[in-house]
Design a protein around this motif. Structure first.
Motif, PDB file in Angstrom:
ATOM      1  N   ARG A 123       0.953  -1.121  -0.204  1.00 50.23           N
ATOM      2  CA  ARG A 123      -0.030   0.008  -0.037  1.00 50.23           C
ATOM      3  C   ARG A 123       0.929   1.097  -0.002  1.00 50.23           C
ATOM      4  O   ARG A 123       0.579   2.043  -0.691  1.00 50.23           O
ATOM      5  CB  ARG A 123      -0.842   0.100   1.153  1.00 50.23           C
ATOM      6  CG  ARG A 123      -2.013  -1.055   1.077  1.00 50.23           C
ATOM      7  CD  ARG A 123      -2.914  -0.687   0.158  1.00 50.23           C
ATOM      8  NE  ARG A 123      -3.593   0.557   0.137  1.00 50.23           N
ATOM      9  CZ  ARG A 123      -3.762   1.141  -0.809  1.00 50.23           C
ATOM     10  NH1 ARG A 123      -3.769   0.576  -1.917  1.00 50.23           N
ATOM     11  NH2 ARG A 123      -4.096   2.616  -1.015  1.00 50.23           N
ATOM     12  N   LEU A 124       1.771   1.312   0.793  1.00 53.16           N
ATOM     13  CA  LEU A 124       2.808   2.456   0.836  1.00 53.16           C
ATOM     14  C   LEU A 124       3.491   2.707  -0.402  1.00 53.16           C
ATOM     15  O   LEU A 124       3.265   3.751  -0.742  1.00 53.16           O
ATOM     16  CB  LEU A 124       3.761   2.284   2.079  1.00 53.16           C
ATOM     17  CG  LEU A 124       3.366   2.171   3.382  1.00 53.16           C
ATOM     18  CD1 LEU A 124       4.348   1.818   4.414  1.00 53.16           C
ATOM     19  CD2 LEU A 124       2.526   3.335   3.937  1.00 53.16           C
ATOM     20  N   GLY A 125       3.729   1.681  -1.082  1.00 53.59           N
ATOM     21  CA  GLY A 125       4.383   1.749  -2.152  1.00 53.59           C
ATOM     22  C   GLY A 125       3.420   2.626  -3.361  1.00 53.59           C
ATOM     23  O   GLY A 125       4.028   3.267  -4.182  1.00 53.59           O
ATOM     24  N   ASP A 126       2.155   2.130  -3.561  1.00 57.24           N
ATOM     25  CA  ASP A 126       1.230   2.410  -4.350  1.00 57.24           C
ATOM     26  C   ASP A 126       0.805   3.917  -4.030  1.00 57.24           C
ATOM     27  O   ASP A 126       0.763   4.595  -4.905  1.00 57.24           O
ATOM     28  CB  ASP A 126      -0.050   1.543  -3.942  1.00 57.24           C
ATOM     29  CG  ASP A 126       0.137   0.143  -4.836  1.00 57.24           C
ATOM     30  OD1 ASP A 126       1.204  -0.049  -5.410  1.00 57.24           O
ATOM     31  OD2 ASP A 126      -0.972  -0.612  -4.565  1.00 57.24           O
ATOM     32  N   GLU A 127       0.849   4.250  -2.983  1.00 55.50           N
ATOM     33  CA  GLU A 127       0.564   5.722  -2.602  1.00 55.50           C
ATOM     34  C   GLU A 127       1.592   6.455  -2.914  1.00 55.50           C
ATOM     35  O   GLU A 127       1.423   7.549  -3.591  1.00 55.50           O
ATOM     36  CB  GLU A 127       0.175   5.825  -0.994  1.00 55.50           C
ATOM     37  CG  GLU A 127      -1.116   5.257  -0.510  1.00 55.50           C
ATOM     38  CD  GLU A 127      -1.079   5.220   0.855  1.00 55.50           C
ATOM     39  OE1 GLU A 127      -0.380   6.180   1.591  1.00 55.50           O
ATOM     40  OE2 GLU A 127      -2.137   4.559   1.357  1.00 55.50           O
ATOM     41  N   LEU A 128       2.867   6.103  -2.805  1.00 55.28           N
ATOM     42  CA  LEU A 128       3.892   6.827  -3.267  1.00 55.28           C
ATOM     43  C   LEU A 128       3.888   6.889  -4.708  1.00 55.28           C
ATOM     44  O   LEU A 128       4.179   8.139  -5.223  1.00 55.28           O
ATOM     45  CB  LEU A 128       5.197   6.320  -2.655  1.00 55.28           C
ATOM     46  CG  LEU A 128       6.641   7.084  -2.524  1.00 55.28           C
ATOM     47  CD1 LEU A 128       6.231   8.450  -1.570  1.00 55.28           C
ATOM     48  CD2 LEU A 128       7.752   6.418  -1.942  1.00 55.28           C
ATOM     49  N   GLN A 129       3.800   5.893  -5.439  1.00 54.37           N
ATOM     50  CA  GLN A 129       3.904   5.935  -6.857  1.00 54.37           C
ATOM     51  C   GLN A 129       2.721   6.890  -7.591  1.00 54.37           C
ATOM     52  O   GLN A 129       2.833   7.532  -8.278  1.00 54.37           O
ATOM     53  CB  GLN A 129       3.759   4.403  -7.220  1.00 54.37           C
ATOM     54  CG  GLN A 129       3.429   4.391  -8.886  1.00 54.37           C
ATOM     55  CD  GLN A 129       5.094   4.667  -9.417  1.00 54.37           C
ATOM     56  OE1 GLN A 129       6.032   3.945  -9.136  1.00 54.37           O
ATOM     57  NE2 GLN A 129       5.004   5.724 -10.218  1.00 54.37           N
ATOM     58  N   ARG A 130       1.429   6.580  -6.973  1.00 55.66           N
ATOM     59  CA  ARG A 130       0.376   7.475  -7.419  1.00 55.66           C
ATOM     60  C   ARG A 130       0.401   9.072  -7.174  1.00 55.66           C
ATOM     61  O   ARG A 130       0.219   9.691  -8.032  1.00 55.66           O
ATOM     62  CB  ARG A 130      -1.030   6.847  -6.774  1.00 55.66           C
ATOM     63  CG  ARG A 130      -2.068   7.719  -7.411  1.00 55.66           C
ATOM     64  CD  ARG A 130      -3.389   6.647  -7.113  1.00 55.66           C
ATOM     65  NE  ARG A 130      -3.116   5.534  -6.234  1.00 55.66           N
ATOM     66  CZ  ARG A 130      -3.538   5.212  -5.073  1.00 55.66           C
ATOM     67  NH1 ARG A 130      -4.207   6.256  -4.364  1.00 55.66           N
ATOM     68  NH2 ARG A 130      -3.200   4.180  -4.208  1.00 55.66           N
ATOM     69  N   GLU A 131       0.687   9.167  -5.880  1.00 55.67           N
ATOM     70  CA  GLU A 131       0.654  10.636  -5.645  1.00 55.67           C
ATOM     71  C   GLU A 131       2.012  11.524  -5.741  1.00 55.67           C
ATOM     72  O   GLU A 131       1.945  12.780  -5.881  1.00 55.67           O
ATOM     73  CB  GLU A 131       0.397  10.603  -3.956  1.00 55.67           C
ATOM     74  CG  GLU A 131      -1.017  10.145  -3.500  1.00 55.67           C
ATOM     75  CD  GLU A 131      -1.056  10.403  -2.093  1.00 55.67           C
ATOM     76  OE1 GLU A 131      -0.527  11.207  -1.342  1.00 55.67           O
ATOM     77  OE2 GLU A 131      -1.792   9.435  -1.680  1.00 55.67           O
ATOM     78  N   GLN A 132       3.056  10.631  -5.885  1.00 52.22           N
ATOM     79  CA  GLN A 132       4.394  11.434  -6.283  1.00 52.22           C
ATOM     80  C   GLN A 132       4.991  10.784  -7.433  1.00 52.22           C
ATOM     81  O   GLN A 132       5.990  11.459  -7.793  1.00 52.22           O
ATOM     82  CB  GLN A 132       5.414  11.180  -4.958  1.00 52.22           C
ATOM     83  CG  GLN A 132       5.584  12.436  -4.094  1.00 52.22           C
ATOM     84  CD  GLN A 132       6.014  13.491  -4.458  1.00 52.22           C
ATOM     85  OE1 GLN A 132       7.503  13.452  -4.796  1.00 52.22           O
ATOM     86  NE2 GLN A 132       5.804  14.685  -4.548  1.00 52.22           N
ATOM     87  N   GLY A 133       4.444   9.966  -8.103  1.00 46.10           N
ATOM     88  CA  GLY A 133       5.070   9.296  -9.164  1.00 46.10           C
ATOM     89  C   GLY A 133       6.484   8.871  -8.811  1.00 46.10           C
ATOM     90  O   GLY A 133       7.165   8.610  -9.657  1.00 46.10           O
TER      91      GLY A 133
END
Lengths: 143, 143
Positions: free
Chosen positions: B12-22
């Motif tokens: 989840r943490l990885g996904d959020e970082l990817q989505r919100e910060q690319g």
DNA sequence: AAAGATTGAGAGATCAATCTTG
DNA sequence: CAAGATTGATCTCTCAATCTTT
């Protein structure tokens, strides 16, 4: 710190399984889920949802496991679109051997260092954590 | 259960970082390690040992991060075999933005569900666990 | 020859597109 | 057209081989 540690441990467990049993950790994952399922069989889609983020990933994973003789595909008679993945006798044996190694690892790296009360506190807390994290995970594609 | 939970959370943490910060989680990893290093610079080999299992993996990782302008390579004057990876100003900014997201995630998924005493017990126990797991890990190739 | 980094080949996983059955 | 599974393209990471500098 929690994350780094767990990552390292998972890594070690995977390596040991690979080295001593020649079994990738994903295979172990598949066999575990099949064992828990009624009749040791699951639909491709259901299995995919439990262990991977993509159905296509499972297709290829099952390909190799089928070649290794640990599972086999069975086309459903009722709905001929669906396919069941079924654990074979060899698969069950492999699962048992792998589980010994995996449990030994858990014991060595993890359980040995935790006091009983810590384990209880941990289990209770992580139950919450797990629910929270799972809830927000979209089924296949993330929004 | 500990492993499954942590795995889900990391995911989840990885996904959020990817989505919100690319930003891929590996990049964040690199930037964190650089920040902790003196002068925000590290040798390729050292950085590789901290983050990945192979030097070649780092070569390609740094390639993409360099293209994105977050780090740059600097050939050493002393020993011209070695190369330093240096964090750029843009890299530092990206790190700060990413850390906000990451911390928020940790708080949401993790810390919020743990009582103070649990956290302490956990930290103490995991310190042990981490040491044990790291010790047995061979430097580059596993035997 | 050894240390440090890179390159080429291959394993695993994901996404988007496709094929088949309902 | 929708559901279920597979295929093709691509990405990341690892191992083994190579190139450069000491």
């Amino acid at each position: 710190m929690v994350l780094e540690t767990t990552y390292t441990v998972m890594d070690r467990l995977g390596d040991e399984l690979q080295r001593e049993q020649g079994m990738p950790i994903r295979w172990y994952d598949v066999l575990l889920h099949l064992e828990e399922a009624p009749d040791a069989r699951l639909r491709m889609t259901d299995l995919a949802a439990q262990i991977l983020h993509s159905k296509s990933g499972l297709t290829r994973l099952v390909d190799t496991m089928e070649d290794a003789g640990l599972v086999r595909r069975e086309r459903l008679t009722s709905d001929r679109r669906g396919i069941d993945v079924v654990m074979t006798a060899a698969g069950l044996e492999a699962l048992h051997a792998a589980r010994r190694i995996h449990r030994r690892g858990i014991q060595q790296y993890f359980a040995r260092h935790l006091r009983d009360e810590d384990v209880k506190a941990l289990a209770r807390a992580l139950e919450q954590v797990h629910r929270e994290a799972r809830t927000l995970r979209a089924p296949e594609g993330r929004s």
